[in-house]
Design a protein around this motif. Structure first.
Motif, PDB file in Angstrom:
ATOM      1  N   GLY A 164       0.787  -1.226   0.000  1.00 25.92           N
ATOM      2  CA  GLY A 164       0.000   0.000   0.000  1.00 25.92           C
ATOM      3  C   GLY A 164       0.816   1.272   0.000  1.00 25.92           C
ATOM      4  O   GLY A 164       0.324   2.326   0.451  1.00 25.92           O
ATOM      5  N   GLU A 165       2.050   1.248  -0.490  1.00 25.99           N
ATOM      6  CA  GLU A 165       2.917   2.432  -0.525  1.00 25.99           C
ATOM      7  C   GLU A 165       2.580   3.262  -1.765  1.00 25.99           C
ATOM      8  O   GLU A 165       3.271   3.233  -2.782  1.00 25.99           O
ATOM      9  CB  GLU A 165       4.388   2.008  -0.513  1.00 25.99           C
ATOM     10  N   ILE A 169       4.522   4.071  -5.647  1.00 21.70           N
ATOM     11  CA  ILE A 169       3.994   3.364  -6.822  1.00 21.70           C
ATOM     12  C   ILE A 169       4.094   4.228  -8.074  1.00 21.70           C
ATOM     13  O   ILE A 169       4.482   3.765  -9.146  1.00 21.70           O
ATOM     14  CB  ILE A 169       2.540   2.921  -6.571  1.00 21.70           C
ATOM     15  N   GLY A 170       3.772   5.507  -7.954  1.00 19.42           N
ATOM     16  CA  GLY A 170       3.824   6.395  -9.110  1.00 19.42           C
ATOM     17  C   GLY A 170       5.221   6.537  -9.678  1.00 19.42           C
ATOM     18  O   GLY A 170       5.410   6.536 -10.905  1.00 19.42           O
ATOM     19  N   GLN A 173       6.097   3.310 -11.486  1.00 18.74           N
ATOM     20  CA  GLN A 173       5.357   3.181 -12.740  1.00 18.74           C
ATOM     21  C   GLN A 173       5.938   4.082 -13.826  1.00 18.74           C
ATOM     22  O   GLN A 173       6.009   3.693 -14.999  1.00 18.74           O
ATOM     23  CB  GLN A 173       3.883   3.524 -12.517  1.00 18.74           C
ATOM     24  N   GLN A 174       6.381   5.279 -13.437  1.00 20.78           N
ATOM     25  CA  GLN A 174       7.010   6.177 -14.416  1.00 20.78           C
ATOM     26  C   GLN A 174       8.277   5.549 -15.000  1.00 20.78           C
ATOM     27  O   GLN A 174       8.534   5.653 -16.202  1.00 20.78           O
ATOM     28  CB  GLN A 174       7.346   7.513 -13.752  1.00 20.78           C
ATOM     29  N   HIS A 175       9.049   4.920 -14.118  1.00 19.00           N
ATOM     30  CA  HIS A 175      10.275   4.272 -14.600  1.00 19.00           C
ATOM     31  C   HIS A 175       9.945   3.094 -15.514  1.00 19.00           C
ATOM     32  O   HIS A 175      10.620   2.873 -16.531  1.00 19.00           O
ATOM     33  CB  HIS A 175      11.117   3.801 -13.414  1.00 19.00           C
ATOM     34  N   ILE A 176       8.901   2.349 -15.189  1.00 19.37           N
ATOM     35  CA  ILE A 176       8.486   1.228 -16.037  1.00 19.37           C
ATOM     36  C   ILE A 176       8.058   1.725 -17.410  1.00 19.37           C
ATOM     37  O   ILE A 176       8.418   1.148 -18.445  1.00 19.37           O
ATOM     38  CB  ILE A 176       7.356   0.428 -15.357  1.00 19.37           C
ATOM     39  N   ASP A 177       7.296   2.812 -17.428  1.00 26.22           N
ATOM     40  CA  ASP A 177       6.861   3.395 -18.710  1.00 26.22           C
ATOM     41  C   ASP A 177       8.068   3.825 -19.537  1.00 26.22           C
ATOM     42  O   ASP A 177       8.101   3.625 -20.769  1.00 26.22           O
ATOM     43  CB  ASP A 177       5.934   4.582 -18.469  1.00 26.22           C
ATOM     44  N   TRP A 178       9.052   4.432 -18.883  1.00 26.79           N
ATOM     45  CA  TRP A 178      10.276   4.855 -19.589  1.00 26.79           C
ATOM     46  C   TRP A 178      11.022   3.646 -20.135  1.00 26.79           C
ATOM     47  O   TRP A 178      11.495   3.663 -21.280  1.00 26.79           O
ATOM     48  CB  TRP A 178      11.157   5.657 -18.639  1.00 26.79           C
ATOM     49  N   LEU A 179      11.134   2.599 -19.325  1.00 29.04           N
ATOM     50  CA  LEU A 179      11.822   1.387 -19.758  1.00 29.04           C
ATOM     51  C   LEU A 179      11.104   0.738 -20.940  1.00 29.04           C
ATOM     52  O   LEU A 179      11.747   0.267 -21.888  1.00 29.04           O
ATOM     53  CB  LEU A 179      11.934   0.398 -18.601  1.00 29.04           C
ATOM     54  N   ASN A 180       9.780   0.720 -20.908  1.00 31.65           N
ATOM     55  CA  ASN A 180       9.017   0.163 -22.036  1.00 31.65           C
ATOM     56  C   ASN A 180       9.330   0.911 -23.330  1.00 31.65           C
ATOM     57  O   ASN A 180       9.516   0.298 -24.393  1.00 31.65           O
ATOM     58  CB  ASN A 180       7.515   0.233 -21.746  1.00 31.65           C
ATOM     59  N   ALA A 181       9.402   2.239 -23.229  1.00 29.35           N
ATOM     60  CA  ALA A 181       9.717   3.048 -24.415  1.00 29.35           C
ATOM     61  C   ALA A 181      11.129   2.770 -24.902  1.00 29.35           C
ATOM     62  O   ALA A 181      11.378   2.669 -26.118  1.00 29.35           O
ATOM     63  CB  ALA A 181       9.535   4.533 -24.097  1.00 29.35           C
TER      64      ALA A 181
END
Length: 340
Positions: A164-165, A169-170, A173-181
């Motif tokens: 529940g942190e 989480i945000g 998630q931003q880093h995951i989105d960057w990594l996906n790109a």
């Protein structure tokens, strides 16, 4: 095995570290040693040092262990200067040291060990991969690094969601989105690089005709194995990958389980695993082959290992012949042998 070597020949062992090169010249049973920085001016200084001791390029054999980027740059520099260089699997050097019952391990003694190994076993000369293959390898390794980071962040995201942190989480998630790109972009760069080099594109198109192989695996094979035509046969390529069987049987008492040798290229060895699983279902030749292995009593993992090995043989076959995959050819072979 050549224990005495050519008396007119010099054998040079080079122990490679991140910042330095420990070098030993062995000639007429005598040793000379010196340390050089592992950088461009150090390579040139090593070249001049060898010439100063009247070591001729055509009468010298240099040997160093394969230690990734640290050894490749010095090997490339020395080959460009005209030296005969062998880049050897560290497992072979370790085995040779054990055969000598070596007690000491220092950088200098390791360099002398490499020189003795070179004289005794005369390893094959290293042929530098072309810039196209080296650049592809760098791209493939970068993609793997990004994918590893992506998996780590996905694991963190799951942990933060469970605890529940919300504030963290945000960020994750931003880093995951960057990594996906970044992964999407580098996959495009890999495809463009292969398409931009005819020798890579031709081999990639031939491998793509083998059911079970996708573009990710094809890029890894090209990046890590290089031009597979340099291998004498499919078995030699499979040994380089590290998926040949390792038997442990001796006399009547030792009957160990046969397993994959794992003495080849670690990153490349992982590449054919998922394609092997897919090929068991969708490659007509390997489906028949897998069924035969199962009927012979092989365990499921052993069947996958055998299919991986057969898949590597097929890769070698299509590239060496220059012809697309034809399921009828390996099926005919299965009629007279098990294909291992």
């Amino acid at each position: 095995m050549n224990l005495n070597g050519d008396m007119d020949k010099s054998y040079i062992g080079i122990d490679v570290a991140k910042r330095k090169l420990d070098c030993v010249i062995m000639r007429h049973g005598k040793f000379k040693s010196k340390v050089f920085p592992n950088q461009a001016d150090g390579f040139q200084a090593l070249h001049q040092w060898l010439l100063a001791y009247e070591v001729c390029t055509n009468q010298a054999h240099l040997c160093l262990e394969a230690t990734g980027p640290y050894s490749e740059q010095v090997a490339l520099a020395l080959v460009s200067l005209g030296w005969q260089v062998s880049v050897v699997n560290p497992a072979r050097i370790k085995g040779f040291a054990q055969s000598e019952l070596a007690r000491n391990k220092t950088d200098k003694s390791d360099a002398a060990l490499l020189a003795r190994f070179c004289m005794a076993l005369q390893p094959s000369l290293w042929v530098p991969p072309s810039p196209a293959y080296r650049q592809l390898r760098a791209l493939v390794e970068r993609r793997q690094a990004l994918q590893d980071m992506h998996q780590q962040e996905m694991n963190r995201l799951e942990a933060h969601q469970a605890s529940g942190e919300v504030l963290v989480i945000g960020h994750v998630q931003q880093h995951i989105d960057w990594l996906n790109a970044q992964i999407t972009q580098i996959e495009k760069d890999i495809d463009d690089h292969i398409d931009g080099h005819p020798e890579l594109k031709q081999d990639a198109e031939l491998m793509a005709t083998i059911p079970g192989l996708g573009h990710v695996t094809i890029a890894k094979v090209l990046a890590y194995a290089g031009d597979v035509r340099r291998f004498t046969n499919g078995k030699a390529l499979a040994a380089y990958v590290g998926i040949t069987p390792k038997q442990r049987e001796s006399g009547s008492s030792v009957k160990g389980r046969t397993m994959i040798a794992r003495t080849g290229h670690a990153a490349l060895r992982k590449a054919p695993y998922m394609p092997g699983m897919v090929a068991l279902r969708h490659n007509p030749a390997l489906k028949v082959f897998g069924e035969r292995m199962r009927s012979n009593g092989l365990a499921p993992k052993a069947v996958i290992g055998a299919v991986m090995r057969k898949l590597v043989h097929l890769i070698y076959g299509v590239i060496k012949s220059g012809k697309p995959f034809d399921a009828e050819i390996p099926l005919k072979g299965l009629a007279i042998q098990d294909g291992i």
